[in-house]
Design an enzyme around this catalytic site. Structure first.
Site, PDB file in Angstrom:
ATOM      1  N   ASP A 200      27.899  30.684  34.941  1.00  0.00           N
ATOM      2  CA  ASP A 200      29.258  31.204  35.014  1.00  0.00           C
ATOM      3  C   ASP A 200      30.018  30.573  36.187  1.00  0.00           C
ATOM      4  OD1 ASP A 200      31.496  33.237  34.923  1.00  0.00           O
ATOM      5  OD2 ASP A 200      30.154  34.105  33.446  1.00  0.00           O
ATOM      6  N   HIS A 238      34.287  36.363  37.537  1.00  0.00           N
ATOM      7  CA  HIS A 238      33.745  36.648  36.211  1.00  0.00           C
ATOM      8  C   HIS A 238      32.223  36.762  36.209  1.00  0.00           C
ATOM      9  CE1 HIS A 238      32.742  35.527  32.014  1.00  0.00           C
ATOM     10  NE2 HIS A 238      33.774  36.283  31.745  1.00  0.00           N
ATOM     11  N   SER A 410      32.790  38.382  26.392  1.00  0.00           N
ATOM     12  CA  SER A 410      32.235  38.083  27.705  1.00  0.00           C
ATOM     13  C   SER A 410      31.394  39.209  28.262  1.00  0.00           C
ATOM     14  CB  SER A 410      33.381  37.917  28.714  1.00  0.00           C
ATOM     15  OG  SER A 410      33.644  36.591  28.942  1.00  0.00           O
TER      16      SER A 410
END
Ligand code: NAG
Ligand code: NAG
Ligand code: NAG
Ligand code: NAG
Length: 884
Positions: A200, A238, A410
């Site tokens: 990520d 994220h 996600s």
């Protein structure tokens, strides 16, 4: 020459040791990946010397793959100058390095070097672009929910203040809709000993909610080449949020993770440009200790991209499956994608439609299908995420920050990964395929009245939107406890069917094929039990279908596969935004819908389009690979190897191991006329969550059930079966070859004749191309993507098109020009590839993550996605990958 210690180990014959990748210097050097075949006569040192490159290190965990580099040429590259390293290799391959003055031993060495280099590819820096989760409406939480969560928290001593907001753990409002893991915690299953890596944008290991569970040895920053995956950009939150879902510490901060005693690692690849070699190294990083790789990103979800991992990345994924976790296989979890509103489908994403990944789509806190979540036949399960006004509460970047707006697919993937971590904590011996089997067998059906559900031949229920259902932590782990390990994987590559002699060469030139008639065209293949027996094939798992189709508007094409038992897999449904003219160049679709079904009998593939005025295409060919478990685990099984070329029809090395006698009936082409195609209902964009629509409402849509044979053309009166043309006759007669001597000799003669013609054809082509064309890497996509991006090579791309250009290629070029935003000149746009060291100066690079809904991304993505490469079969993404 610098000899890094990994290389010294390799030269000493030791396995390369696990070491951090060296820092890259793209501003001063060009980087390449070289696949070396030590048995072909030239040592790595010979190869490096001949090509004029310096060996840096092994490429990730891929044996005999090396990262090499050469100094950038000092003179400014003019548009005609070619890459010197690729030029040398091209010369070696073509044999032009030998000349009458060369010494004999040099000539021999050149030949050895040429055959020792199996693959050589410049490493292109690309920016992976993240995407914000779909917007949500402010939610409302009832007091009732807070109460009950509080009660559980009190009993379990959970002091995390946000635990009551974590509806995906305990959902009082809709009690059936949650990951159902709290009962496992009570039994002491909390993921201890399991490591999940988040590939990520970094992981905030300083957060008090993650620090205690952070696993530094499995973490690395591939963007900045540092040991720790520190989020540094303003929007690098994220990966931290995803990691919190799995392993947020049970403490007095934010909430808890699903496997709150497991460990998490961060592999930072989304925060800057990286090359394929680094992405593949990330997917194999510390892969003996790390079990799960959670990936919440992929190609753009714009409903018009069709992209997948490049050769190196596919190799790394297969390497992880075969060698990771002491051979039990790395577990790759991928988010299905957020392009549902653009009619995007996860079968157009080469990561999610890979058999090696577990694809996870989303459902919301009410169990409804949020319209962003992508449907496809490769969807395995769903997990809870945002939608209907609620999002996921988790850890955020910052020492003690929490997030309440995490979502999209996600966030669905990490929720599933958390359950897998709990299962591996209990049963560390489960292989990557055991986890997939457990998904199929334990997922919970949601919204039973949704017309998207269909009964499969094995009696399971499958839906394109929900896969086999919602991951149910409790059921999953309980089943895992007593699960008997599956037998080793095996597969059968079935023969490639050339429909009416359809061919496609390395440069996408096509011949033959059949025009996609109104109502579609179909082709079939029959498998016998003896074929399975001879190949030691036991129970069916995945099916992959590779197709070669040309079309003036790719989004019009629909592809479906119908099994001998009448179970239909829609592989491609209409995509209104996909205007690509590139068709399907050996694109591979995947379906998990036939899991446990007997593959014996006739499989039928049907290709149709919308019958739109002026939009036409040809169906050139297809092939099918069936994957499953071995019948007899004691017999050796075939080991899968990633093909270097998979866009050519017929493939250069046709699978020769299938005796003709075992294919009972062979490919025939039939045309079906006048099959009514139901019109699609209005788009989903106003729907926040639904459970009443089939994902792909095309054709007679009752859901094909076992026994019904609606798709069998011969059952329908409206079907015309072609009188076999000579080639079809040839196909149809294949089965009789063994008994019919005359046919046999005719066929052999025809094959030889075809070979000679093809040989002449390729020879002429090669001769014509040699001057203009430098490199011939395995994947033509590599050629095209470098062509597309290198300024110098860009010129050649034009030559390439001119020399061999078919109409569609010119149209693509025009299209690209037309769609390029004003002010960005073509030269600037093309000058954005591996020849650029500084991505910030490179034109055409998509802007980085912007915190806005997906619709906002479309404008700048359009430019990329309509480029010639984005439509190609296995082209890697250009600059845009998206975080889901
Ligand atoms: C959830 O887990 C509990 C055990 O904690 C179990 O009794 C229940 O059946 C599970 N719920 C579902 C829907 O499977
Ligand atoms: C990780 O795996 C390697 C190779 O199996 C092993 O040598 C090493 O000790 C492991 N590291 C940790 C921290 O467990
Ligand atoms: C298929 O749909 C039609 C109309 O929607 C309905 O009348 C018919 O009963 C359905 N058939 C099956 C097998 O569900
Ligand atoms: C297909 O190829 C075969 C063998 O080369 C040839 O005999 C036949 O005429 C071809 N058919 C078509 C439609 O071109």
């Amino acid at each position: 020459m610098r000899l890094p210690f990994t290389l010294i180990f390799a030269l000493l014959g030791c396995d390369a040791v696990f070491a951090s990748p060296a820092k890259r210097h793209y501003s001063t050097h060009n980087y390449y990946v070289l696949e070396h075949d030590p048995s072909a006569g030239a040592s790595l040192a010979d190869v490096a010397r001949t090509l004029g490159v310096e060996v840096i290190e092994q490429a990730g965990e891929l044996h005999n793959h090396w990262l090499v580099r050469a100094s950038k040429p000092t003179s400014a590259l003019d548009s005609r100058q070619l890459d010197p390293v690729m030029q040398i290799w091209e010369g070696l391959q073509a044999g032009t390095v030998h000349n009458s003055y060369a010494r004999a031993d040099e000539t021999l060495l050149s030949r050895h070097v040429a055959s020792s280099v199996k693959y050589l590819s410049p490493q292109t820096l690309r920016q992976r672009v993240k995407r914000a989760p779909p917007p949500i409406n402010p939610g409302s939480q009832t007091d009732e929910q807070v109460e009950s969560s509080k009660a559980f928290a009190q009993r379990m001593g959970i002091l995390d203040p946000d635990f009551p907001r974590q509806w995906h753990l305990i959902n009082d409002q809709f009690p059936h809709h949650m990951m159902n893991v709290t009962g496992l915690w009570e039994m002491g299953h909390t993921g201890e000993g399991v490591i999940t890596a988040f590939v990520d944008d970094g992981l905030d290991y300083t957060s008090d909610d993650l620090a205690a569970n952070f696993y530094a040895a499995g973490s690395y920053d591939f963007n900045d080449h540092l040991d720790l995956p520190t989020p540094t950009l303003f929007d690098d939150h994220h990966g931290t949020r995803c990691a919190g879902q799995v392993a947020a510490v049970k403490n007095e901060l934010c909430g808890v993770g699903i496997a709150y005693d497991s460990k998490v690692a961060g592999l930072r690849i989304l925060s800057g440009p990286i090359s394929d070699v680094d992405e593949s190294a990330a997917l194999n990083y510390d892969y003996q200790n790390t079990s799960i790789y959670s990936c919440s990103w992929g190609p753009p979800d714009d409903g018009k991209s069709m992209e997948g991992p490049g050769y190196m990345i596919r190799k790394a994924i297969v390497n992880g499956i075969q060698k990771g976790r002491q051979g039990k296989g790395s577990v790759f979890v991928f988010a299905s994608g957020n392009g549902g509103r653009s009619a995007d489908q996860c079968n157009f994403d080469g990561y999610t439609n890979s058999i090696f990944s577990i694809t996870v789509a989303a459902i919301d806190f009410r169990g409804l299908h949020p319209t962003y979540s992508e449907a496809c036949a490769a969807n395995m399960v769903v997990a809870y995420s945002s939608g209907g006004g609620n999002a996921i509460a988790t850890t955020d970047r910052g020492k003690n920050k929490c997030s309440y707006s995490h979502g999209g697919t996600s966030a669905a993937a990490p929720n599933a990964a958390g359950v897998f971590a709990l299962a591996l904590g209990v049963r560390p011996d489960l292989t990557w395929r055991d986890l997939q089997h457990l998904c199929v067998r334990t997922a919970t059906k949601v919204n039973p009245d949704d017309p998207d559900w269909e009964i499969t031949a094995s009696g399971n229920q499958f839906s394109y939107k929900y896969g086999y259902g919602a991951v149910n932590g409790y059921k999953f782990v309980q089943a895992a406890k007593t699960w008997q390990l599956v037998k080793p994987q095996t597969f059968i590559n079935l023969p490639v069917v050339q429909v009416e002699n359809g061919t496609m060469d390395l440069f996408h030139q096509t011949t033959g094929g059949t025009i996609i008639a109104p109502g579609g065209v179909s082709s079939s293949m029959t498998l016998s039990q003896s074929l399975l027996d001879e190949n030691n094939f036991g129970a069916l798992e995945h099916i992959t279908i590779q197709v070669w189709i040309t079309h003036t508007r790719r989004g019009d094409v629909e592809v479906e596969l119908v099994s001998p038992n009448g179970v239909k897999s829609i592989l491609a449904a209409k995509r209104f935004a996909d205007k690509a003219t590139t068709g399907f160049r050996g694109w591979t679709f995947m379906t998990v819908k036939h899991w446990d079904e007997s593959p014996v009998g006739t499989w039928n593939i049907r290709v149709s389009d919308q019958d739109n005025e002026g939009e036409i295409g040809r169906f050139l060919g297809w092939t099918m690979t069936i994957w499953g478990s071995a019948k007899d685990a004691s017999k050796p099984v075939k080991i899968y190897d990633v093909p270097t070329v998979d866009t050519v029809l017929p493939p250069p090395h046709p699978e020769a191991n299938i005796p003709a006698s075992t294919i009972v009936a062979v490919p025939t082409s039939t045309k079906t006329y006048a099959k009514p195609t139901a019109h699609l209902p209005g788009d989903h964009s106003d729907s926040e969550g639904e459970a009443h629509k089939p994902a792909f409402p095309v054709g007679p849509q009752n859901g094909t059930r076992p026994g019904t044979d609606t798709a069998d053309p011969s059952q329908s009166s409206a079907v015309v079966t072609n009188t076999p043309t000579p080639d079809e006759g040839w196909f149809a007669e294949l089965s009789n070859l063994v008994t019919n001597q005359i046919w046999f000799f005719v066929a052999v003669g025809a094959v030889i004749l075809f070979g000679v013609i093809a040989g002449l054809f390729f020879w002429r082509r090669a001769a014509r191309r040699k001057a203009a064309y430098t490199s011939l890497p395995e994947s033509d996509e590599v050629v095209l993507s470098s062509v597309d991006k290198g300024a110098g090579v860009g010129q050649r791309s034009k030559e390439l098109y001119d020399a061999f250009g078919e109409v569609s290629d010119d149209e693509e070029a025009d299209e690209e020009t037309r769609l390029r935003p004003a002010g960005v000149s073509p030269a600037v746009n093309l000058h954005a590839g591996f020849l650029d060291d500084d991505p910030s100066t490179a034109g055409g690079i998509t802007p980085r993550y912007r915190d806005e809904p997906e619709e906002g991304m479309h404008a700048h993505e359009r430019e990329r996605s309509d480029s010639p490469t984005s439509g190609s079969g296995d082209g890697s993404w250009e600059h845009a990958s998206e975080t889901r």
